[in-house]
Design an enzyme around this catalytic site. Structure first.
Site, PDB file in Angstrom:
ATOM      1  N   PHE A 112       0.868  -1.173   0.000  1.00  0.00           N
ATOM      2  CA  PHE A 112       0.000   0.000   0.000  1.00  0.00           C
ATOM      3  C   PHE A 112       0.911   1.231   0.000  1.00  0.00           C
ATOM      4  O   PHE A 112       1.870   1.285   0.745  1.00  0.00           O
ATOM      5  CB  PHE A 112      -0.917  -0.010   1.231  1.00  0.00           C
ATOM      6  N   GLU A 151      -0.867  -6.524   7.513  1.00  0.00           N
ATOM      7  CA  GLU A 151      -0.457  -7.890   7.170  1.00  0.00           C
ATOM      8  C   GLU A 151       1.019  -8.160   7.461  1.00  0.00           C
ATOM      9  O   GLU A 151       1.464  -9.308   7.499  1.00  0.00           O
ATOM     10  CB  GLU A 151      -0.749  -8.175   5.687  1.00  0.00           C
ATOM     11  N   ILE A 156      -0.315   6.628   5.818  1.00  0.00           N
ATOM     12  CA  ILE A 156      -0.495   8.068   5.705  1.00  0.00           C
ATOM     13  C   ILE A 156      -1.878   8.437   6.238  1.00  0.00           C
ATOM     14  O   ILE A 156      -2.871   7.801   5.894  1.00  0.00           O
ATOM     15  CB  ILE A 156      -0.326   8.533   4.240  1.00  0.00           C
ATOM     16  N   HIS A 202      -9.106   5.297  10.772  1.00  0.00           N
ATOM     17  CA  HIS A 202      -8.376   4.132  10.270  1.00  0.00           C
ATOM     18  C   HIS A 202      -6.856   4.279  10.423  1.00  0.00           C
ATOM     19  O   HIS A 202      -6.156   3.310  10.711  1.00  0.00           O
ATOM     20  CB  HIS A 202      -8.747   3.893   8.801  1.00  0.00           C
TER      21      HIS A 202
END
Length: 159
Positions: A22, A58, A82, A88
């Site tokens: 990501f 993960e 970020i 979240h």
């Protein structure tokens, strides 16, 4: 007084790296810098194993499996979280960090945590070089320190 001096010689060390994909542009650059630094410290390219995962949450699971294999002297976690507009960010940052730490303690293996937590892309980009290079140095230094301490422990038991 016995003082153990830092040892940044990566010769004979095996290092595992888990990179979160990501925000992959930043993570990929961090991976390049980290691997380059490991090689500069004497770690052989064939002794570096890289696994990628979808995101920071993960990372601890794959670190745990690498640690359980007992094939590595140290591990490195690479990724970027970020801040967005929701809660979240805090969840991912806190849980990934806690997971990385727990794996290291549970398996007695040094883990250099280079998962950046930043407010924006610009902050992350500005930290690529330093954080990734530092992670490589931390992994090598701590692997050598743990190996030395384990050696001394076994030497004491033999006497």
């Amino acid at each position: 007084m016995n003082i153990i001096t830092p040892d940044l010689n990566g010769n004979q060390l095996r290092i595992g790296i888990v990179q979160a994909r990501f925000t992959n542009e930043i993570g990929s650059e961090m991976l390049k810098v980290c691997c380059r630094t490991l090689i500069e410290l004497g770690v052989a390219e064939e002794d570096i194993t890289v696994a990628t995962v979808p995101g920071a949450l993960e990372v601890p699971l794959i670190l745990q499996n690498m640690a359980a294999s007992e094939q590595y002297d140290a591990l490195i976690a690479i990724g970027v979280v970020i801040r967005g507009e929701t809660y979240h960010f805090e969840l991912v940052s806190n849980e990934s960090g806690a997971g990385v730490t727990r794996v290291g303690l549970d398996h007695n293996i040094p883990i250099a945590n280079a998962i950046l937590t930043t407010e924006n892309d610009e902050q992350a980009v500005a930290r690529i070089e330093e954080k990734a290079s530092d992670a490589a140095k931390v992994a090598v230094e701590c692997a050598n320190l743990v190996n030395l301490l384990l050696e001394e422990q076994f030497d004491d038991e033999d006497e």
